[in-house]
Write a protein that holds these residues in place. Structure first.
Motif, PDB file in Angstrom:
ATOM      1  N   ARG A 263       0.735  -1.147  -0.444  1.00  0.00           N
ATOM      2  CA  ARG A 263       0.291  -0.215  -0.338  1.00  0.00           C
ATOM      3  C   ARG A 263       0.944   1.448   0.484  1.00  0.00           C
ATOM      4  N   VAL A 264       0.851   2.397  -0.879  1.00  0.00           N
ATOM      5  CA  VAL A 264       0.863   3.785  -0.826  1.00  0.00           C
ATOM      6  C   VAL A 264       0.060   4.763  -0.004  1.00  0.00           C
ATOM      7  N   ARG A 265       0.769   5.498   0.833  1.00  0.00           N
ATOM      8  CA  ARG A 265       0.046   6.383   1.190  1.00  0.00           C
ATOM      9  C   ARG A 265       1.372   7.992   1.089  1.00  0.00           C
ATOM     10  N   SER A 268       0.711  15.321   1.421  1.00  0.00           N
ATOM     11  CA  SER A 268       1.739  16.385   1.538  1.00  0.00           C
ATOM     12  C   SER A 268       1.178  17.987   1.920  1.00  0.00           C
ATOM     13  N   LYS A 269       2.167  18.819   1.655  1.00  0.00           N
ATOM     14  CA  LYS A 269       1.848  20.058   3.506  1.00  0.00           C
ATOM     15  C   LYS A 269       1.841  21.161   1.847  1.00  0.00           C
ATOM     16  N   GLY A 270       2.400  20.568   0.272  1.00  0.00           N
ATOM     17  CA  GLY A 270       1.821  21.479  -0.597  1.00  0.00           C
ATOM     18  C   GLY A 270       1.998  20.906  -2.226  1.00  0.00           C
ATOM     19  N   PRO A 271       3.281  20.201  -2.387  1.00  0.00           N
ATOM     20  CA  PRO A 271       3.020  19.247  -3.348  1.00  0.00           C
ATOM     21  C   PRO A 271       2.183  18.827  -3.782  1.00  0.00           C
ATOM     22  N   VAL A 272       1.908  18.896  -5.279  1.00  0.00           N
ATOM     23  CA  VAL A 272       0.573  17.978  -5.567  1.00  0.00           C
ATOM     24  C   VAL A 272       0.390  16.478  -5.935  1.00  0.00           C
ATOM     25  N   ILE A 273       0.070  15.884  -5.103  1.00  0.00           N
ATOM     26  CA  ILE A 273       0.463  14.189  -5.085  1.00  0.00           C
ATOM     27  C   ILE A 273      -0.230  13.772  -5.897  1.00  0.00           C
ATOM     28  N   ASN A 274      -1.219  13.454  -5.897  1.00  0.00           N
ATOM     29  CA  ASN A 274      -2.655  12.539  -6.880  1.00  0.00           C
ATOM     30  C   ASN A 274      -1.898  12.028  -8.039  1.00  0.00           C
ATOM     31  N   GLU A 275      -1.592  13.266  -9.004  1.00  0.00           N
ATOM     32  CA  GLU A 275      -1.042  12.896 -10.084  1.00  0.00           C
ATOM     33  C   GLU A 275       0.027  11.484 -10.146  1.00  0.00           C
ATOM     34  N   LEU A 276       1.117  11.164  -8.905  1.00  0.00           N
ATOM     35  CA  LEU A 276       1.799   9.683  -8.481  1.00  0.00           C
ATOM     36  C   LEU A 276       0.739   8.863  -7.974  1.00  0.00           C
ATOM     37  N   ALA A 277      -0.265   9.642  -7.517  1.00  0.00           N
ATOM     38  CA  ALA A 277      -0.864   8.307  -7.185  1.00  0.00           C
ATOM     39  C   ALA A 277      -1.176   7.439  -8.431  1.00  0.00           C
ATOM     40  N   LYS A 278      -1.946   8.289  -9.006  1.00  0.00           N
ATOM     41  CA  LYS A 278      -2.619   7.431 -10.954  1.00  0.00           C
ATOM     42  C   LYS A 278      -1.980   7.158 -11.287  1.00  0.00           C
ATOM     43  N   TYR A 280       0.039   5.059 -10.791  1.00  0.00           N
ATOM     44  CA  TYR A 280       0.230   3.554 -10.030  1.00  0.00           C
ATOM     45  C   TYR A 280      -1.027   3.052  -9.589  1.00  0.00           C
ATOM     46  N   GLY A 281      -2.246   3.032 -10.551  1.00  0.00           N
ATOM     47  CA  GLY A 281      -3.464   2.356 -10.288  1.00  0.00           C
ATOM     48  C   GLY A 281      -4.440   3.292  -8.683  1.00  0.00           C
ATOM     49  N   GLY A 282      -4.129   4.360  -8.314  1.00  0.00           N
ATOM     50  CA  GLY A 282      -5.299   5.277  -7.172  1.00  0.00           C
ATOM     51  C   GLY A 282      -5.462   6.553  -7.495  1.00  0.00           C
ATOM     52  N   GLY A 283      -5.232   7.077  -6.744  1.00  0.00           N
ATOM     53  CA  GLY A 283      -5.508   8.693  -6.753  1.00  0.00           C
ATOM     54  C   GLY A 283      -5.944   8.989  -5.667  1.00  0.00           C
ATOM     55  N   GLY A 284      -7.050  10.078  -5.814  1.00  0.00           N
ATOM     56  CA  GLY A 284      -7.240  10.590  -4.452  1.00  0.00           C
ATOM     57  C   GLY A 284      -7.120  12.205  -4.596  1.00  0.00           C
ATOM     58  N   HIS A 285      -6.707  13.219  -3.342  1.00  0.00           N
ATOM     59  CA  HIS A 285      -7.177  14.790  -3.461  1.00  0.00           C
ATOM     60  C   HIS A 285      -5.573  15.068  -3.582  1.00  0.00           C
ATOM     61  N   LEU A 287      -3.413  16.871  -2.123  1.00  0.00           N
ATOM     62  CA  LEU A 287      -1.978  16.550  -1.330  1.00  0.00           C
ATOM     63  C   LEU A 287      -2.833  15.009   0.266  1.00  0.00           C
ATOM     64  N   ALA A 288      -3.736  14.593  -0.740  1.00  0.00           N
ATOM     65  CA  ALA A 288      -4.068  13.484   0.013  1.00  0.00           C
ATOM     66  C   ALA A 288      -4.737  12.125  -0.358  1.00  0.00           C
ATOM     67  N   SER A 289      -3.435  11.004  -0.697  1.00  0.00           N
ATOM     68  CA  SER A 289      -3.643  10.568  -1.815  1.00  0.00           C
ATOM     69  C   SER A 289      -3.591   8.896  -1.748  1.00  0.00           C
ATOM     70  N   GLY A 290      -3.767   7.907  -2.671  1.00  0.00           N
ATOM     71  CA  GLY A 290      -3.720   6.529  -2.129  1.00  0.00           C
ATOM     72  C   GLY A 290      -3.209   5.681  -3.632  1.00  0.00           C
ATOM     73  N   ALA A 291      -2.441   4.290  -3.403  1.00  0.00           N
ATOM     74  CA  ALA A 291      -2.306   3.600  -4.595  1.00  0.00           C
ATOM     75  C   ALA A 291      -1.340   1.838  -3.873  1.00  0.00           C
ATOM     76  N   SER A 292      -1.066   1.181  -4.760  1.00  0.00           N
ATOM     77  CA  SER A 292      -0.980   0.015  -4.713  1.00  0.00           C
ATOM     78  C   SER A 292       0.150  -0.208  -5.828  1.00  0.00           C
ATOM     79  N   VAL A 293       1.445  -0.814  -5.052  1.00  0.00           N
ATOM     80  CA  VAL A 293       2.445  -1.209  -5.808  1.00  0.00           C
ATOM     81  C   VAL A 293       2.900  -2.366  -5.670  1.00  0.00           C
ATOM     82  N   TYR A 294       3.694  -3.652  -6.795  1.00  0.00           N
ATOM     83  CA  TYR A 294       3.437  -5.286  -6.067  1.00  0.00           C
ATOM     84  C   TYR A 294       5.104  -6.303  -5.925  1.00  0.00           C
ATOM     85  N   SER A 295       5.589  -4.585  -5.963  1.00  0.00           N
ATOM     86  CA  SER A 295       7.446  -4.813  -5.696  1.00  0.00           C
ATOM     87  C   SER A 295       8.142  -4.025  -4.324  1.00  0.00           C
ATOM     88  N   TRP A 296       9.172  -4.163  -3.872  1.00  0.00           N
ATOM     89  CA  TRP A 296       9.978  -3.168  -3.331  1.00  0.00           C
ATOM     90  C   TRP A 296      10.681  -2.021  -4.526  1.00  0.00           C
TER      91      TRP A 296
END
Length: 311
Positions: A263-265, A268-278, A280-285, A287-296
């Motif tokens: 799980r990737v939680r 952020s306090k400023g930088p937009v991070i939901n595009e990063l979550a997208k 990896y198959g995730g999304g959200g707000h 400044l607060a998003s989530g996603a999932s990855v499958y290896s280190w």
């Protein structure tokens, strides 16, 4: 749009409410809060909330258990869920009509009818707004149980009113809700009291997180670490905001290993991070998003991208 939702609700005998997988207080608050309003307003209707129960939210309530045939001809309402992949209980497709009520970016415009407000602090706040509209149109009724649940959802999704999404309307809504009869101290205890082992894990996080000179930070929590502290992966959601107290931090990620994914939680306090979550198959707000990855190895990729975002 709200009028259409109210009219549609009035037309159905059975209403089944869904929310997202791995629910948080707003998922429970918005779905169960809506259920309690509708039960009070339409005592003759059959109204349910479904989905896997999250044990850390037992202090709020528990979902209903339904048979497949109960979905036939039902109105389905999905709250606080941006895309269909995250809807808890995929039987939502078995109903007669689908309504989406959400405050995340509307990248997946599913449903026969949808109301999305990305400016709302929470979907619980939106449900209260829907109630206010319904009060004038169809004599909708608020009750203590609904007020308690909606208040919990707002508090949870605003970080106790500290997040940027908190608006004057948020405070006004909260002010209206606390006029109802529920124990706020008991509610806050349920939301924020944690077991000793979780506090020990929090100490581990503070000791071992890594932050670069640009304010990008992360902590890796493999299965072995969770077992050492006696903490489940779902319980770690209570700690994801911990690093926000660190001076100089801009954005951070908590990586929590589960049996079949990591799980990737992201916060952020400023930088937009939901595009990063997208990515990896995730999304959200923003400044607060989530996603999932499958290896280190993928984890290291995400960290590199966060560092670039924070530069």
């Amino acid at each position: 749009m709200k009028r259409q939702i109210i009219d549609t609700i009035s037309a159905y005998e059975t209403i089944i409410i869904h929310r997202h997988v791995r629910p948080d207080p707003d998922a429970y608050g918005s779905s169960f809060g809506l259920k309690e309003i509708l039960k009070k307003t339409y005592p003759e209707k059959k109204i349910y909330v479904v989905g896997d129960h999250e044990e850390t939210l037992t202090f709020l309530t528990k979902p209903d258990i339904l048979q497949d045939d109960q979905f036939e001809g039902a109105l389905i309402i999905v709250t606080d869920t941006a895309n269909t992949e995250r809807i808890d209980d995929q039987r939502y497709t078995s109903g007669a009509f689908l309504i989406k009520i959400d405050h995340h970016p509307n990248d997946d415009a599913y449903g026969d009818l949808f109301w999305v407000n990305t400016q709302a602090s929470s979907v619980s706040e939106m449900i209260y707004e829907l109630y206010e509209e319904g009060k004038g149109i169809a004599n909708w009724q608020m009750c203590d149980a609904a007020a308690r649940l909606l208040f919990a959802g707002i508090v949870g999704d605003t970080g106790r009113f500290m997040f940027q999404s908190t608006s004057q309307k948020t405070f006004d809504t909260a002010g209206d809700l606390i006029k109802y009869n529920f124990d706020r101290t008991e509610l806050f205890n349920g939301m924020y009291e944690v077991d000793r082992n979780l506090l020990h894990l929090q100490g581990h996080i503070y000791q071992h997180f890594i932050m670069d000179e640009n304010g990008a930070a992360y902590i890796k929590l493999p299965v072995e670490t969770l077992k050492d502290f006696g903490v489940t992966a779902s319980e770690t959601s209570l700690l994801v905001g911990s690093l926000g107290n660190v001076k100089g931090i801009k954005a951070w990620i908590m990586f929590i290993e589960e049996e079949d994914q990591i799980r990737v939680r992201l916060r952020s306090k400023g930088p937009v991070i939901n595009e990063l979550a997208k990515q990896y198959g995730g999304g959200g707000h923003a400044l607060a998003s989530g996603a999932s990855v499958y290896s280190w190895n993928e984890v290291d990729e995400v960290i590199d991208k966060l560092i670039k975002i924070c530069k």
